[in-house]
Write an enzyme that holds these catalytic residues in place. Structure first.
Site, PDB file in Angstrom:
ATOM      1  CG  HIS A 117      -5.893  -2.568   9.107  1.00  0.00           C
ATOM      2  ND1 HIS A 117      -6.017  -1.631  10.102  1.00  0.00           N
ATOM      3  CD2 HIS A 117      -4.608  -2.511   8.703  1.00  0.00           C
ATOM      4  CE1 HIS A 117      -4.858  -1.021  10.292  1.00  0.00           C
ATOM      5  NE2 HIS A 117      -3.978  -1.551   9.454  1.00  0.00           N
ATOM      6  CG  ASN A 132      -8.969  -1.883  12.265  1.00  0.00           C
ATOM      7  OD1 ASN A 132      -8.003  -2.476  11.778  1.00  0.00           O
ATOM      8  ND2 ASN A 132      -9.496  -0.801  11.697  1.00  0.00           N
ATOM      9  CG  ASP A 188      -0.287  -0.477   2.492  1.00  0.00           C
ATOM     10  OD1 ASP A 188       0.943  -0.288   2.627  1.00  0.00           O
ATOM     11  OD2 ASP A 188      -0.977  -1.042   3.347  1.00  0.00           O
TER      12      ASP A 188
END
Length: 247
Positions: free
Chosen positions: A138, A136, A67
């Protein structure tokens, strides 16, 4: 699934680096999927040590990063291109022309994502994908949601992710609100996956990822379906799993 419990962060970083080095030894032209964030820094430091010891040769390796923040240039110290150069690429003999990161400066999100998907396909797919784990659940910037995003896409970062990443910036307001990220299909298409998790704040997410229901509300839970998943975690990250008697 193989779970390795490191004695501490340094230990698990050394073991994870050995796995990557072994992959490159077996396939010198391996395609490595790489991650950023604080978790893999120790792994990259260990890879640099192995390189300096003559135990790994990056000259034929191709890398594809998960990313990049939308809007940050490669020269920005908070960009993931800068991160990879700083912690790994500048210190080993990898050909930087074969190190790929999404183009954060491409304003046309669809164009940026399409080009990255084509790139992954053009290099023949990923042999070994390194992943960190968000608090969370991800992976990459695949945030909790109602569906699994399949391929590279533009993500609106959740408040919790922005807050978690604010420590790298001068203020929370400086954290970009969007990023380009490989999708779940990109990640799951890797031949092997190496997931790294450290610290007590990742313990619940790691438990949900490995033993909870497979759900886009915990994106990492999809990893349960991968037949070549290796997990490297410290005792704190494994605390919930151990409390439940699963390890």
């Amino acid at each position: 699934m193989m779970i390795y419990q490191g004695k501490d962060y340094k230990d698990l970083s050394e073991k994870a680096a050995e796995i990557i080095a072994a992959e490159v030894f077996m396939k010198p032209d391996a395609v490595l999927g790489l991650a950023t964030g604080s978790t893999p820094i120790g792994v990259y430091e260990e890879l640099v040590k192995l390189y300096n010891m003559g135990r790994i040769d990056f000259s034929k390796v191709t890398s594809v990063n998960l990313d990049e923040y939308k809007g940050l240039s490669p020269e920005n110290e908070q960009s993931y291109r800068y991160f990879m150069n700083h912690y790994l690429f500048d210190h080993v003999n990898i050909d930087k022309s074969r190190t790929y990161v999404p183009n954060g400066l491409e304003e046309d999100s669809q164009k940026a994502c399409d080009e990255y998907n084509q790139l992954i396909e053009s290099v023949g797919g990923i042999d070994l994908q390194v992943l960190g784990l968000g608090g969370n659940g991800h992976i990459g910037f695949n945030e909790p949601g109602d569906v699994f995003d399949k391929v590279t896409h533009c993500v609106k970062l959740t408040e919790s992710t922005i807050e978690a990443n604010a420590r790298f910036f001068n203020s929370k307001e400086e954290v970009p609100t969007e990023a380009y990220s490989m999708g779940i299909q990109n990640i799951m298409s890797a031949k092997k996956i190496l997931l790294i998790a450290t610290g007590e704040r990742k313990a619940e997410a790691l438990y949900q990822a490995l033993y909870g229901p497979i759900s886009p509300k915990v994106p990492a839970s999809i990893l349960q379906l991968h037949n070549q998943l290796a997990v490297f975690a410290d005792p704190e990250a494994l605390s919930v799993i151990k409390e439940k008697g699963l390890l």
